[in-house]
Design a protein around this motif. Structure first.
Motif, mmCIF file in Angstrom:
data_model
loop_
_atom_site.group_PDB
_atom_site.id
_atom_site.type_symbol
_atom_site.label_atom_id
_atom_site.label_comp_id
_atom_site.label_asym_id
_atom_site.label_seq_id
_atom_site.Cartn_x
_atom_site.Cartn_y
_atom_site.Cartn_z
ATOM 1 N N VAL A 1 3.766 68.183 13.790
ATOM 2 C CA VAL A 1 2.379 68.265 14.265
ATOM 3 C C VAL A 1 2.265 69.252 15.426
ATOM 4 C CG1 VAL A 1 2.530 66.280 15.860
ATOM 5 C CG2 VAL A 1 0.337 66.939 14.902
ATOM 6 N N ASN A 2 3.251 69.264 16.315
ATOM 7 C CA ASN A 2 3.198 70.203 17.435
ATOM 8 C C ASN A 2 3.357 71.640 16.962
ATOM 9 O OD1 ASN A 2 2.879 68.112 19.259
ATOM 10 N ND2 ASN A 2 5.076 67.883 19.610
ATOM 11 N N LYS A 3 4.235 71.849 16.001
ATOM 12 C CA LYS A 3 4.414 73.194 15.446
ATOM 13 C C LYS A 3 3.152 73.642 14.709
ATOM 14 C CE LYS A 3 6.641 76.929 14.261
ATOM 15 N NZ LYS A 3 6.859 77.996 15.277
ATOM 16 N N ALA A 4 2.530 72.721 13.966
ATOM 17 C CA ALA A 4 1.288 73.054 13.254
ATOM 18 C C ALA A 4 0.197 73.450 14.244
ATOM 19 C CB ALA A 4 0.839 71.863 12.413
ATOM 20 N N GLY B 1 -13.063 68.628 3.480
ATOM 21 C CA GLY B 1 -14.514 68.607 3.414
ATOM 22 C C GLY B 1 -15.098 69.787 2.664
ATOM 23 N N THR B 2 -14.240 70.635 2.106
ATOM 24 C CA THR B 2 -14.694 71.853 1.441
ATOM 25 C C THR B 2 -15.535 71.550 0.210
ATOM 26 O OG1 THR B 2 -12.673 72.944 2.204
ATOM 27 C CG2 THR B 2 -13.937 74.055 0.473
ATOM 28 N N THR B 3 -15.044 70.649 -0.640
ATOM 29 C CA THR B 3 -15.782 70.332 -1.863
ATOM 30 C C THR B 3 -17.108 69.642 -1.544
ATOM 31 O OG1 THR B 3 -13.671 70.094 -3.012
ATOM 32 C CG2 THR B 3 -15.619 69.243 -4.120
ATOM 33 N N LEU B 4 -17.108 68.821 -0.504
ATOM 34 C CA LEU B 4 -18.364 68.186 -0.091
ATOM 35 C C LEU B 4 -19.396 69.241 0.291
ATOM 36 C CD1 LEU B 4 -16.978 65.205 2.015
ATOM 37 C CD2 LEU B 4 -18.402 65.015 -0.030
ATOM 38 N N ARG B 5 -18.975 70.211 1.081
ATOM 39 C CA ARG B 5 -19.910 71.235 1.568
ATOM 40 C C ARG B 5 -20.310 72.200 0.462
ATOM 41 N NH1 ARG B 5 -21.613 73.771 6.311
ATOM 42 N NH2 ARG B 5 -21.949 76.023 6.121
ATOM 43 N N GLN B 6 -19.358 72.652 -0.319
ATOM 44 C CA GLN B 6 -19.628 73.702 -1.298
ATOM 45 C C GLN B 6 -20.221 73.169 -2.595
ATOM 46 O OE1 GLN B 6 -16.036 75.956 -1.893
ATOM 47 N NE2 GLN B 6 -16.108 76.906 0.134
ATOM 48 N N ASP C 1 0.881 65.711 7.379
ATOM 49 C CA ASP C 1 1.892 64.854 6.776
ATOM 50 C C ASP C 1 3.108 65.699 6.438
ATOM 51 O OD1 ASP C 1 2.630 62.198 5.451
ATOM 52 O OD2 ASP C 1 3.053 63.675 3.908
ATOM 53 N N CYS C 2 4.280 65.149 6.625
ATOM 54 C CA CYS C 2 5.506 65.895 6.312
ATOM 55 C C CYS C 2 6.481 65.022 5.529
ATOM 56 C CB CYS C 2 6.167 66.385 7.603
ATOM 57 S SG CYS C 2 6.461 65.078 8.817
ATOM 58 N N TYR C 3 5.970 64.013 4.861
ATOM 59 C CA TYR C 3 6.834 63.083 4.139
ATOM 60 C C TYR C 3 6.518 63.025 2.648
ATOM 61 C CZ TYR C 3 7.550 61.505 8.947
ATOM 62 O OH TYR C 3 7.831 61.449 10.293
ATOM 63 N N GLY C 4 5.864 64.038 2.126
ATOM 64 C CA GLY C 4 5.604 64.043 0.694
ATOM 65 C C GLY C 4 4.329 64.756 0.315
ATOM 66 N N ILE C 5 3.320 64.735 1.201
ATOM 67 C CA ILE C 5 2.037 65.364 0.916
ATOM 68 C C ILE C 5 2.004 66.729 1.594
ATOM 69 C CG2 ILE C 5 -0.466 65.053 0.959
ATOM 70 C CD1 ILE C 5 0.101 62.110 1.791
ATOM 71 N N ASP C 6 1.481 67.719 0.911
ATOM 72 C CA ASP C 6 1.432 69.056 1.488
ATOM 73 C C ASP C 6 0.180 69.210 2.348
ATOM 74 O OD1 ASP C 6 2.202 71.607 2.075
ATOM 75 O OD2 ASP C 6 1.407 72.481 0.238
ATOM 76 N N MET C 7 0.180 68.551 3.503
ATOM 77 C CA MET C 7 -0.917 68.682 4.466
ATOM 78 C C MET C 7 -0.273 69.037 5.801
ATOM 79 S SD MET C 7 -3.622 65.606 3.589
ATOM 80 C CE MET C 7 -2.656 64.332 4.403
ATOM 81 N N SER C 8 -0.152 70.300 6.104
ATOM 82 C CA SER C 8 0.619 70.669 7.295
ATOM 83 C C SER C 8 -0.059 71.703 8.175
ATOM 84 C CB SER C 8 2.001 71.196 6.874
ATOM 85 O OG SER C 8 1.864 72.360 6.084
ATOM 86 N N ARG C 9 -1.289 72.101 7.865
ATOM 87 C CA ARG C 9 -1.997 73.081 8.699
ATOM 88 C C ARG C 9 -3.180 72.403 9.372
ATOM 89 N NH1 ARG C 9 -0.249 76.300 4.249
ATOM 90 N NH2 ARG C 9 -2.000 75.547 3.025
ATOM 91 N N MET C 10 -3.231 72.478 10.690
ATOM 92 C CA MET C 10 -4.246 71.751 11.448
ATOM 93 C C MET C 10 -5.659 72.134 11.034
ATOM 94 S SD MET C 10 -2.624 69.624 13.337
ATOM 95 C CE MET C 10 -4.168 69.020 14.022
ATOM 96 N N ASN C 11 -5.893 73.406 10.805
ATOM 97 C CA ASN C 11 -7.251 73.853 10.511
ATOM 98 C C ASN C 11 -7.740 73.387 9.147
ATOM 99 O OD1 ASN C 11 -9.398 75.241 11.825
ATOM 100 N ND2 ASN C 11 -9.225 76.876 10.302
ATOM 101 N N ASP C 12 -6.840 72.838 8.330
ATOM 102 C CA ASP C 12 -7.249 72.294 7.042
ATOM 103 C C ASP C 12 -8.059 71.008 7.204
ATOM 104 O OD1 ASP C 12 -6.099 74.295 5.604
ATOM 105 O OD2 ASP C 12 -4.334 73.156 4.973
#
Length: 615
Positions: A599-602, A449-454, A481-492
């Motif tokens: 997800v639990n580790k994140a 949502g960063t680009t939407l807000r900024q 996601d841990c199967y190809g996309i670099d989305m691994s931090r909850m706060n993102d």
């Protein structure tokens, strides 16, 4: 998507089935395979911006002569950079050996990448820096030709350390988290064992079966060996896409069907999908087999491929994206109180364009029904002007936003950087009647949502609309996601931040602490993969409650228009993309145990203030 996240990688594989003299005679060039490899890679350029690499293997080389070659680039335009190097070398050979083009066999011996086996890769980095050393393919050398291996793929694994431990290798710091390095070593380990069992004809299928069962993640990999074995392999759940095409001249595989169709000018039904757990195997003698390498699991093909990652010129993906937009039309109509006269529709970014067409079709279908009902209600009480006015009513569409050439911000100071971000997009002035029109803008998905807000909300607000409604063709992205996309931090994830904000507002932060305590206990007992604990956090809220809070988060201070947000539903996602039901980033329903662990580790990293990946 308006947010910048890492893409999928892309794979291109070619096995020439004829001598080079055949291609020179039929197609007028011995570079037929290299030309097609270039096309396959360019037609998948959407899948890689960080770098690219190619490898080749020559069949039946004389002992002592090199048979495996590799070149990689992390230049700004890596594909042209790679092939310029390859063909510059070829031009140099032709310059100093005039007439060599009449002798294809001689050219094969003098031009490094003129091999029968070709492998290409486009990289989006999901770990480490974007060094050229991290670009695929990787190579594992060995004194025995059959045990030389080059490997590339589109994947993420969550058990990299365990794989390195299995082969008793302590990797160097630069590739300690490299999925590819770990896969390469494990496959090579079993290749060597198979070669020892049968030096004359090592069993590559057996090696792959022993290795692949150890990989926890989604993957689509291609490999070439020094003795001429070649393979393409897909994970057991079909998470990552894989397609192939075979004719009398070539065996081809790629990450996208449309790339093969375009490069080889073939019909839809001529390009096959490599099914979950299958391997496409080509032996040194040219024998082609489809082998079941892994026991197939529940098909969980990535739905993000259909929503965003893959190119929309694939006819099935095009229809699915139309459907994603169409199924949102009823919800959007309710949101604007069915007032199409005072509502303008648009899309941001360009990847949302097809879903936008689907949304418009749904709105037009509604409007056409209204026209029919109104005309029928008149009986015969109308004149030509009244009928013409009714028939000419249309859904209002405008090109509201234009993305400028990619702006690079060289300013380090935060306030100045934020100012620059606002101008990534520009608006079309005069399209909105200030204070009268509502503005509906569809995005394919919303992550941070960063680009939407900024940028986007501020930009749209300058037009003076009464309301701004952002529509996402994807559901709320809640989990890593841990199967190809670099989305691994909850706060993102803006949806997660919305949940945290609601917990604070309602005095329920104890839910976070309870979830954290459970994660700690699971970690202590080495059962972190047993369940997705983060689901507990979202259970306290409805989709609409989270959407309303996200809308507040993405609305910058000083915005005059009322801002609201509409997300796609899980049900309509599955309806639109019936063969790609992988939805773990939306539902938390991971196809492998490693997903729960990630997800639990994140979440634990979030609670402990660690800004690191969850795997």
């Amino acid at each position: 998507m308006s947010d910048d996240i890492k893409h999928e990688c892309g794979l291109a594989f070619i096995r020439l089935r004829k001598p080079f003299s055949y291609y020179q005679k039929k197609y007028g060039t011995v570079y037929y395979g290299l030309n097609k490899l270039y096309l396959l890679m360019e037609k998948q350029h959407n899948r890689g911006q960080d770098g690219a690499g190619i490898a080749s293997v020559k069949l039946n080389t004389e002992p002592g002569y090199p048979f495996m070659h590799r070149e990689r680039s992390n230049a700004q335009q890596p594909i042209p950079d790679l092939f310029e190097k390859v063909f510059a070398e070829a031009r140099e050979v032709e310059k100093y050996q005039p007439g060599i083009t009449r002798y294809p066999g001689l050219m094969k011996g003098n031009i490094r990448f003129l091999g029968e086996l070709l492998l290409g890769h486009l990289r989006y980095g999901t770990q480490g820096k974007n060094n050229v050393e991290l670009c695929h393919p990787f190579v594992r050398h060995h004194p025995i030709p059959a045990c030389n291996l080059t490997l590339a793929g589109n994947f993420n694994l969550v058990n990299v350390r365990e794989l390195f431990d299995f082969v008793n290798i302590r990797p160097e710091e630069w590739n300690a988290e490299s999925d590819l390095a770990a896969m390469l070593e494990v496959i090579h380990h079993f290749m060597v064992q198979e070669e020892e069992k049968n030096p004359q004809e090592p069993d590559i299928v057996s090696a792959l079966r022993q290795a692949a069962v150890m990989f926890d993640g989604g993957f689509h990999i291609g490999g070439l060996t020094g003795n001429g074995d070649a393979f393409v392999l897909r994970d057991a759940n079909g998470i990552r896409p894989s397609y192939y095409y075979i004719n009398e001249d070539v065996v081809v595989a790629a990450s996208e069907r449309a790339a093969i169709r375009t490069a080889f000018n073939v019909d839809e039904d001529e390009v096959q999908e490599l099914m979950p757990g299958q391997g496409l195997i080509v032996r040194p003698d040219g024998d082609i087999r489809i082998e079941q390498i892994l026991e197939p699991g529940e098909r969980r093909a990535c739905s993000f491929e259909r929503i965003y990652f893959s190119r929309g010129n694939d006819q099935k993906i095009y229809r699915e994206r139309l459907s994603l937009g169409y199924t949102l039309s009823e919800t959007v109509l309710k949101a604007v109180d069915f007032d199409l006269k005072n509502t303008i529709f648009s899309f941001i970014p360009n990847t949302a364009e097809v879903a936008f067409y689907g949304l418009i079709k749904g709105l037009q279908d509604y409007l056409n029904q209204i026209k029919i009902q109104r005309i029928l209600s008149w009986n015969k009480d109308f004149d030509e002007a009244k009928l013409e006015e009714m028939i000419n009513r249309k859904v209002r569409m405008e090109k509201i936003a234009i993305k400028d050439v990619k702006m690079r911000t060289f300013i380090a100071e935060d306030n100045s950087r934020n100012e620059m971000v606002q101008h990534v997009y520009d608006i079309t002035y005069g399209t909105v009647r200030p204070g009268i029109d509502s503005l509906v803008v569809i995005d394919d998905s919303i992550v941070r949502g960063t680009t939407l807000r900024q940028s986007i909300i501020k930009m749209l607000d300058r037009l003076g609309p009464k309301r701004i409604i952002i529509v996402s063709s994807a559901p709320q992205i809640r989990y890593p996601d841990c199967y190809g996309i670099d989305m691994s931090r909850m706060n993102d994830f803006v949806a997660f931040r919305a949940a945290i904000a609601l917990l604070k507002e309602r005095g329920k932060l104890y839910i976070l602490n309870e979830a954290y305590g459970l994660c700690k206990e699971l970690a202590r007992t080495h059962t972190l993969d047993a369940q997705n604990v983060v689901r507990q956090i979202y259970k306290a809220f409805s989709v609409d409650e989270l959407s309303a809070k996200v809308a507040q988060i993405i609305t910058p201070p000083g915005t005059r228009a009322e801002v609201s947000l509409i997300y796609q539903s899980i049900e309509n996602l599955h309806k639109s993309c019936p063969n790609n039901l992988g939805d773990w980033y939306f539902t938390g329903n991971y196809p492998t145990p490693g997903g729960n662990r990630v997800v639990n580790k994140a979440f634990m990293n979030f609670m402990e203030g660690k800004h690191t990946r969850g795997y």
